[in-house]
Design a protein around this motif. Structure first.
Motif, mmCIF file in Angstrom:
data_model
loop_
_atom_site.group_PDB
_atom_site.id
_atom_site.type_symbol
_atom_site.label_atom_id
_atom_site.label_comp_id
_atom_site.label_asym_id
_atom_site.label_seq_id
_atom_site.Cartn_x
_atom_site.Cartn_y
_atom_site.Cartn_z
ATOM 1 N N SER A 46 0.843 -1.187 0.000
ATOM 2 C CA SER A 46 0.000 0.000 0.000
ATOM 3 C C SER A 46 0.880 1.239 0.000
ATOM 4 O O SER A 46 2.050 1.183 0.381
ATOM 5 C CB SER A 46 -0.929 -0.002 1.218
ATOM 6 N N GLY A 47 0.304 2.359 -0.423
ATOM 7 C CA GLY A 47 1.058 3.612 -0.445
ATOM 8 C C GLY A 47 0.252 4.682 -1.133
ATOM 9 O O GLY A 47 -0.740 4.396 -1.819
ATOM 10 N N ALA A 48 0.650 5.918 -0.964
ATOM 11 C CA ALA A 48 -0.054 7.036 -1.586
ATOM 12 C C ALA A 48 0.105 7.001 -3.099
ATOM 13 O O ALA A 48 0.945 6.276 -3.652
ATOM 14 C CB ALA A 48 0.484 8.356 -1.020
ATOM 15 N N ALA A 49 -0.711 7.792 -3.790
ATOM 16 C CA ALA A 49 -0.647 7.863 -5.250
ATOM 17 C C ALA A 49 0.732 8.347 -5.692
ATOM 18 O O ALA A 49 1.276 9.302 -5.135
ATOM 19 C CB ALA A 49 -1.727 8.817 -5.777
ATOM 20 N N ASP A 102 -3.857 -5.388 -9.114
ATOM 21 C CA ASP A 102 -3.557 -3.969 -8.925
ATOM 22 C C ASP A 102 -4.853 -3.192 -8.717
ATOM 23 O O ASP A 102 -5.928 -3.623 -9.141
ATOM 24 C CB ASP A 102 -2.803 -3.430 -10.147
ATOM 25 N N GLU A 103 -4.758 -2.002 -8.074
ATOM 26 C CA GLU A 103 -5.905 -1.130 -7.829
ATOM 27 C C GLU A 103 -7.023 -1.853 -7.070
ATOM 28 O O GLU A 103 -8.209 -1.706 -7.366
ATOM 29 C CB GLU A 103 -6.449 -0.579 -9.164
ATOM 30 N N ALA A 104 -6.652 -2.625 -6.069
ATOM 31 C CA ALA A 104 -7.624 -3.471 -5.376
ATOM 32 C C ALA A 104 -8.617 -2.678 -4.530
ATOM 33 O O ALA A 104 -9.661 -3.218 -4.141
ATOM 34 C CB ALA A 104 -6.887 -4.482 -4.496
ATOM 35 N N LEU A 161 -0.710 -11.595 -5.006
ATOM 36 C CA LEU A 161 0.008 -10.350 -4.733
ATOM 37 C C LEU A 161 -0.927 -9.186 -5.023
ATOM 38 O O LEU A 161 -1.504 -9.116 -6.115
ATOM 39 C CB LEU A 161 1.267 -10.247 -5.599
ATOM 40 N N ILE A 162 -1.050 -8.235 -4.089
ATOM 41 C CA ILE A 162 -2.065 -7.189 -4.185
ATOM 42 C C ILE A 162 -1.448 -5.815 -3.943
ATOM 43 O O ILE A 162 -0.625 -5.636 -3.034
ATOM 44 C CB ILE A 162 -3.194 -7.433 -3.158
ATOM 45 N N ALA A 163 -1.875 -4.816 -4.742
ATOM 46 C CA ALA A 163 -1.526 -3.411 -4.503
ATOM 47 C C ALA A 163 -2.820 -2.636 -4.302
ATOM 48 O O ALA A 163 -3.784 -2.825 -5.050
ATOM 49 C CB ALA A 163 -0.734 -2.838 -5.676
ATOM 50 N N PHE A 164 -2.833 -1.735 -3.298
ATOM 51 C CA PHE A 164 -4.056 -0.975 -3.021
ATOM 52 C C PHE A 164 -3.724 0.308 -2.262
ATOM 53 O O PHE A 164 -2.652 0.455 -1.694
ATOM 54 C CB PHE A 164 -5.033 -1.829 -2.193
ATOM 55 N N ASP A 165 -4.676 1.242 -2.286
ATOM 56 C CA ASP A 165 -4.602 2.460 -1.479
ATOM 57 C C ASP A 165 -6.032 2.869 -1.151
ATOM 58 O O ASP A 165 -6.768 3.321 -2.024
ATOM 59 C CB ASP A 165 -3.887 3.581 -2.232
ATOM 60 N N ASP A 166 -6.426 2.711 0.082
ATOM 61 C CA ASP A 166 -7.811 2.966 0.476
ATOM 62 C C ASP A 166 -8.259 4.381 0.121
ATOM 63 O O ASP A 166 -9.409 4.602 -0.259
ATOM 64 C CB ASP A 166 -7.979 2.724 1.982
ATOM 65 N N GLU A 220 2.801 -4.288 3.167
ATOM 66 C CA GLU A 220 3.990 -3.441 3.115
ATOM 67 C C GLU A 220 3.545 -2.031 2.728
ATOM 68 O O GLU A 220 2.742 -1.848 1.819
ATOM 69 C CB GLU A 220 4.947 -4.000 2.062
ATOM 70 N N VAL A 221 4.054 -1.023 3.416
ATOM 71 C CA VAL A 221 3.650 0.366 3.172
ATOM 72 C C VAL A 221 4.818 1.142 2.573
ATOM 73 O O VAL A 221 5.929 1.135 3.126
ATOM 74 C CB VAL A 221 3.164 1.044 4.471
#
Length: 424
Positions: free
Chosen positions: A7-10, A127-129, A150-155, A179-180
Motif C-alpha cells: 500500500s502507499g499514496a498515489a 492492482d488497484e484493489a 500479490l495485491i496493490a491498493f490504497d484505500d 507493506e507500506v
C-alpha cells in the motif's frame, strides 16, 4: 492461503513494487511448462497500463494473461459452464456483472476449479484493489485459497462513497501484514507533494511553485487561464502529456470550457485554439439503448427493428448479431430491456478492452478515468457543485492532482468556492 500486499499514496510506486515482488516470487519458484501469471485489475485503462509494464519483464513474454476482474469472472463461467449449469447457476447472459463475480466465486471455491487454477495460474497479481466491491472481493478471496496472491491498493483512492473504507483494506490485515511505501516516485515537486499530503490528512491544499488554485468568476476568465497554460506547455521542449481532469461532465461546465478552448482563441492575447479530445466514458450508444421506449418484453423482430433505427456503429452491429444468435440458436422468443442493457455493456466493455490509449498529447477525462495514470501537466476543472460529501471531494481532488508529474492548476468555478471543501 498465501497473500502479500503493498500500500502507499498515489505516485509512490505501488505497481512497480508489485511487479518487483512478482519477479522475486518467480525467481524463488519459476513457472512450470504451461503455467502463466494471471494479472488482474478493475478498469480496462489500468489493465492496459499493467499489461504494458508486464511486457518489459524479462522472460515473461507469452507467460501472462492480463484482464479485468469482471473479464476473469466471465471467463471462469464460460470455461466451466457445464458445472455452472449442473449446480443451478443461470446462463451468463441473464446476470449482471456483480452477480457474474459472485457466481464465479462459487465455482472457484469448488476443489476441481480451484485445483485447475492452482496448476495453470500459480501466481496472481492484482492492482488497484481498493476499487473492488464485496462481489468482486469475494472472487479474490476464493482465488486466495488456491493460488499465491500479490495485491496493490490504497484505500484513499477509493472514490465510491458506499465502499468506505474499501472492503479489501478491511480484509487484508486478517491474512497478511501489508507493506507500506513512504517515498514518492512520480514527482519531486514539493508543492504537489504537500497538496496531496494535506488532502489525505483532511487539511486544505496550499499553493506553491508547480501547484496553483485559481478561482474564476466567469467562463471567459477560466478559458483564458486554461489556454494560457496550454500555450506555455507547448513551448516546453520534448514530448508533453497534458490532461484536463474533472470530477464529472454531467453539469456541462467542464465540457463547455473544453469546447471553448478547443474552438476559440481565448483571453486578451487570443491564445489557441488548442484541440482537446474527450476520452470516451459511457457510450452514446449505451445512452441510446437506455432511452428506448421499451415497455415490457419484446419479440426479436421488434427488438431488431428498434436497433436498426439507431445510429450505426460497431456496438450496434454487435448487438444486432447477438439478438439474431439468441433467436436462431438459443430459441429465445422474448427480450426484456435489462437483458438488452446488460449485453450492451458487455459489448462496450469488450471494445474498451481492445482499445489502446496512448498517454501523449492532450485529452480531457474524468477523475475516474484518470486513475492509475500520469501526465506531465494537469488542469483540474472543478465545478461549483460536486456531488460528493466533504471526504469524497477531498478524494476526488487528490486523485486528480496526483496525476501530475511537473505542474497542476485547479480551475475553480465561481467566486467564494475556495472557501468550501476541499479547499479549506
Amino acid at each position: 492461503m498465501t497473500v502479500w500486499a503493498v500500500s502507499g499514496a498515489a505516485g509512490y510506486g505501488k505497481t512497480y513494487r508489485l511487479l518487483q515482488r512478482m519477479a522475486e516470487e518467480l525467481q524463488a519458484q519459476p513457472l512450470a511448462s504451461g503455467q502463466s501469471i494471471l494479472s488482474l485489475t478493475f478498469m480496462h485503462g489500468a489493465r492496459q497500463r499493467l499489461e504494458q509494464k508486464l511486457r518489459t519483464v524479462p522472460g515473461l513474454r507469452g507467460k501472462y494473461e492480463c484482464m479485468t476482474v469482471d473479464g476473469f469472472a466471465r471467463s471462469i463461467r464460460s470455461r466451466w459452464q457445464s458445472m455452472a449449469s449442473a449446480i443451478g447457476q443461470p446462463p451468463t447472459d441473464e446476470v449482471d456483472f456483480d452477480a457474474q463475480c459472485s457466481l464465479s466465486a462459487d465455482l472457484v471455491e469448488r476443489p476441481t476449479v480451484g485445483e485447475w487454477l492452482r496448476i495453470g495460474y500459480p501466481l496472481v497479481v492484482l492492482d488497484e484493489a481498493q476499487d473492488l466491491d464485496p462481489h468482486r472481493l469475494r472472487l479474490i478471496k476464493a482465488l486466495a485459497s488456491c493460488v499465491r496472491l500479490l495485491i496493490a491498493f490504497d484505500d484513499f483512492q477509493c472514490l465510491r462513497q458506499e465502499l468506505r473504507p474499501s472492503p479489501v483494506s478491511g480484509w487484508l490485515p486478517s491474512v497478511c501484514e501489508p507493506e507500506v511505501l513512504h517515498k514518492p516516485q512520480r514527482t519531486k515537486v514539493s508543492a504537489l507533494l504537500d497538496a496531496a499530503a494535506a488532502l489525505r490528512c483532511g487539511m486544505a491544499p496550499r499553493q506553491g511553485t508547480g501547484f496553483k488554485i485559481a478561482e474564476c468568476a466567469g467562463a471567459n476568465q477560466a478559458a483564458a487561464l486554461i489556454a494560457s497554460k496550454l500555450h506555455f506547455a507547448n513551448l516546453a521542449p520534448g514530448p508533453n502529456s497534458l490532461a484536463v481532469i474533472t470530477p464529472s461532465r454531467s453539469q456541462g461546465y467542464a465540457a463547455g470550457l473544453v469546447e471553448r478552448v478547443s474552438t476559440t482563441a481565448c483571453g486578451t492575447k487570443r491564445l489557441g485554439p488548442f484541440r482537446i479530445h474527450w476520452e470516451s466514458g459511457e457510450s452514446p450508444f449505451l445512452d441510446a439503448v437506455k432511452s428506448l421506449e421499451y415497455g415490457n418484453s419484446k419479440p426479436p423482430s421488434e427488438v431488431l427493428a428498434l436497433l436498426r433505427e439507431m445510429e450505426e456503429c460497431n456496438a450496434q452491429e454487435s448487438l444486432i448479431r447477438w439478438v439474431i444468435r439468441q433467436r436462431d440458436m438459443a430459441g429465445r422468443g422474448w427480450f426484456d430491456h435489462e437483458h438488452l442493457l446488460s449485453q450492451t455493456r458487455r459489448i462496450l466493455a469488450t471494445q474498451r478492452a481492445r482499445t489502446y490509449r496512448p498517454e501523449n498529447g492532450r485529452r480531457a477525462l474524468t477523475v475516474h478515468q484518470a486513475k492509475n495514470r500520469e501526465f506531465d501537466g494537469v488542469i483540474v476543472i472543478w465545478p461549483y457543485t460536486v456531488a460528493q460529501d466533504d471526504e469524497g471531494k477531498r478524494r476526488l481532488l487528490y486523485n486528480a492532482i496526483t496525476r501530475a508529474k511537473h505542474w497542476c492548476v485547479v480551475v475553480v468555478q465561481g467566486t467564494g468556492s475556495t472557501l468550501k471543501s476541499p479547499f479549506r
